[in-house]
Design a protein around this motif. Structure first.
Motif, PDB file in Angstrom:
ATOM      1  N   SER A  76       0.825  -1.109   0.085  1.00  0.00           N
ATOM      2  CA  SER A  76      -0.093   0.126   0.184  1.00  0.00           C
ATOM      3  C   SER A  76       0.847   1.214   0.086  1.00  0.00           C
ATOM      4  O   SER A  76       0.362   2.341  -0.633  1.00  0.00           O
ATOM      5  CB  SER A  76      -0.749  -0.002   1.149  1.00  0.00           C
ATOM      6  N   ALA A  77       1.750   1.173   0.789  1.00  0.00           N
ATOM      7  CA  ALA A  77       2.975   2.160   0.874  1.00  0.00           C
ATOM      8  C   ALA A  77       3.690   2.560  -0.534  1.00  0.00           C
ATOM      9  O   ALA A  77       3.510   3.922  -1.055  1.00  0.00           O
ATOM     10  CB  ALA A  77       3.991   2.167   1.666  1.00  0.00           C
ATOM     11  N   LEU A 132       3.137   5.809  -5.755  1.00  0.00           N
ATOM     12  CA  LEU A 132       2.881   5.800  -7.236  1.00  0.00           C
ATOM     13  C   LEU A 132       1.895   6.843  -7.539  1.00  0.00           C
ATOM     14  O   LEU A 132       2.041   7.556  -8.342  1.00  0.00           O
ATOM     15  CB  LEU A 132       2.418   4.508  -7.557  1.00  0.00           C
ATOM     16  N   ILE A 133       0.957   6.767  -6.728  1.00  0.00           N
ATOM     17  CA  ILE A 133      -0.389   7.738  -6.944  1.00  0.00           C
ATOM     18  C   ILE A 133       0.111   9.212  -6.711  1.00  0.00           C
ATOM     19  O   ILE A 133      -0.281  10.022  -7.737  1.00  0.00           O
ATOM     20  CB  ILE A 133      -1.410   7.576  -6.059  1.00  0.00           C
ATOM     21  N   LYS A 163     -12.222  -4.510 -13.934  1.00  0.00           N
ATOM     22  CA  LYS A 163     -11.639  -4.021 -12.818  1.00  0.00           C
ATOM     23  C   LYS A 163     -10.287  -3.637 -12.989  1.00  0.00           C
ATOM     24  O   LYS A 163      -9.695  -2.944 -12.347  1.00  0.00           O
ATOM     25  CB  LYS A 163     -11.892  -5.028 -11.520  1.00  0.00           C
ATOM     26  N   ILE A 164      -9.343  -4.626 -13.382  1.00  0.00           N
ATOM     27  CA  ILE A 164      -8.127  -4.439 -13.593  1.00  0.00           C
ATOM     28  C   ILE A 164      -7.808  -3.331 -14.521  1.00  0.00           C
ATOM     29  O   ILE A 164      -6.842  -2.626 -14.293  1.00  0.00           O
ATOM     30  CB  ILE A 164      -7.346  -5.610 -14.317  1.00  0.00           C
ATOM     31  N   PHE A 165      -8.464  -3.168 -15.734  1.00  0.00           N
ATOM     32  CA  PHE A 165      -8.298  -2.334 -16.743  1.00  0.00           C
ATOM     33  C   PHE A 165      -8.614  -0.743 -16.138  1.00  0.00           C
ATOM     34  O   PHE A 165      -7.959   0.063 -16.102  1.00  0.00           O
ATOM     35  CB  PHE A 165      -9.239  -2.458 -17.816  1.00  0.00           C
ATOM     36  N   SER A 214      -4.298  -1.935  -6.521  1.00  0.00           N
ATOM     37  CA  SER A 214      -5.130  -2.509  -5.467  1.00  0.00           C
ATOM     38  C   SER A 214      -6.203  -1.368  -4.536  1.00  0.00           C
ATOM     39  O   SER A 214      -7.267  -1.793  -4.256  1.00  0.00           O
ATOM     40  CB  SER A 214      -4.679  -3.638  -4.342  1.00  0.00           C
ATOM     41  N   LEU A 215      -5.325  -0.220  -4.521  1.00  0.00           N
ATOM     42  CA  LEU A 215      -6.070   0.712  -3.663  1.00  0.00           C
ATOM     43  C   LEU A 215      -7.028   1.257  -4.435  1.00  0.00           C
ATOM     44  O   LEU A 215      -8.041   1.639  -3.794  1.00  0.00           O
ATOM     45  CB  LEU A 215      -4.928   1.854  -3.182  1.00  0.00           C
ATOM     46  N   LEU A 216      -6.873   1.302  -5.867  1.00  0.00           N
ATOM     47  CA  LEU A 216      -8.055   1.742  -6.570  1.00  0.00           C
ATOM     48  C   LEU A 216      -9.254   0.785  -6.789  1.00  0.00           C
ATOM     49  O   LEU A 216     -10.535   1.219  -6.824  1.00  0.00           O
ATOM     50  CB  LEU A 216      -7.748   2.554  -7.865  1.00  0.00           C
ATOM     51  N   SER A 217      -8.836  -0.378  -6.790  1.00  0.00           N
ATOM     52  CA  SER A 217      -9.816  -1.493  -7.186  1.00  0.00           C
ATOM     53  C   SER A 217     -10.522  -2.043  -5.871  1.00  0.00           C
ATOM     54  O   SER A 217     -11.450  -2.824  -5.797  1.00  0.00           O
ATOM     55  CB  SER A 217      -9.257  -2.777  -7.882  1.00  0.00           C
TER      56      SER A 217
END
Length: 324
Positions: free
Chosen positions: A105-106, A111-112, A179-181, A187-190
């Motif tokens: 998650s870190a 990345l974001i 979902k992946i696309f 994973s934080l967004l999905s």
């Protein structure tokens, strides 16, 4: 006295303003061009170059979306091939560290945040269209290579806290793909940790590396602190991916190597017009499959690298990150 700045056809348009009266005693005369924003006059030929640049940006974006779609499907495909009964591969970092599940998650937070900063900085660049065009092409090409690797080889589960849910039906398989696309595999967004098997090579590392390269190559030397922060953040994110057991060490190293080689080869061609026009056989990148597309995308580029003018005393963000 009339004043018009005429630029080289191979560079982006910067047309000077007309000061004074053109012909007769009238006001606001024209030279046959089209008036742009701020009263600038665009030469007809320059208008054609601008339109072609927009078309090239669109082509690179469509290419990027197409490659991303293929890669997203390959992730869903690899997830369904994953066998949790297989023992993890031997990894030196795994042997000297204990799993740190929070680190994934870190890494995604880095990345974001770095991605948002990269987007802002690129948008403020005087050659923003060029940056986005190059980013889309490089991102798409590396993700297409990644898709091929995922289709061919599925590495064993490295032991992270992923749930690895296999699709029980074709409808669920398509749902996983979507979902992946739309979450870009983050994973934080999905809000899901159900996808495994997409290890070689690391998609997270590809994204982080491209963000890092844009910041390093397209921000001026005045943004010394920003460059250093990006270096530390990118390296930390790569380490986090490994110690979280989200990827093997080889996944991260391969992603960094492939991404940087393609980026540097692309810019070697983009910033050297003779390498695009003469197509020298002894020039190794000219033998690559994507060489013709690079030549097309960079047809209007000149010889010298683009100098970034976004950092100035008038921009608080860049002033904050400047080295004094």
């Amino acid at each position: 006295m009339d004043e018009v700045l005429i630029l080289d056809d191979k560079e982006h348009s910067k047309v000077g303003k007309i000061s004074g009266v053109v012909g007769g005693g009238g006001t606001g005369g024209s030279l046959g061009g089209v008036t742009g924003a701020g009263g600038s006059i665009l030469h007809p030929h320059q208008q054609s170059i601008e339109r072609s640049e927009n078309v090239r940006l669109l082509v690179s974006f469509v290419y990027f979306i197409s490659c991303g779609t293929v890669c997203a499907y390959s992730v869903a495909f690899a997830n369904d091939r994953m066998r949790l009964t297989d023992a993890p591969l031997r990894d030196l970092v795994f042997e000297v560290t204990s799993p740190q599940y929070w680190a994934l998650s870190a890494a995604e937070v880095i990345l974001i945040v770095q991605g948002a900063l990269t987007l802002v900085m690129a948008s403020m660049h005087k050659n923003a269209l060029k940056i986005f065009r190059r980013f889309f092409f490089n991102f798409g090409t590396v993700y297409l290579l990644r898709a091929v690797c995922l289709f061919c080889t599925t590495l064993s589960f490295p032991g992270g806290d992923m749930e690895c849910e296999h699709s029980s039906s074709y409808a669920q398989h398509i749902d996983n793909f979507l979902k992946i696309f739309f979450s870009a595999g983050i994973s934080l967004l999905s809000n899901s940790k159900g996808y495994c098997g997409n290890y070689f090579f690391s998609g997270h590392t590809i994204t982080i590396t491209l963000e890092y390269l844009v910041i390093q190559d397209y921000t001026p030397k005045a943004c010394y602190v920003l460059r250093k922060l990006s270096t530390v953040a990118s390296f930390s994110a790569a380490v986090f991916l490994i110690i979280s057991r989200g990827h093997y060490t080889i996944d991260v190293l391969a992603a960094y190597y492939v991404t940087t080689r393609l980026w540097w080869n692309y810019h070697a061609i983009a910033l050297n017009q003779s390498l695009r026009n003469n197509n020298p056989r002894q020039f190794a990148p000219s033998k690559e499959l994507w060489y013709p597309m690079i030549v097309y995308l960079e047809e209007n580029s000149g010889h010298s690298p683009e100098i970034n003018e976004l950092c100035s005393s008038k921009l608080p963000m860049c002033s904050f990150f400047s080295h004094r």
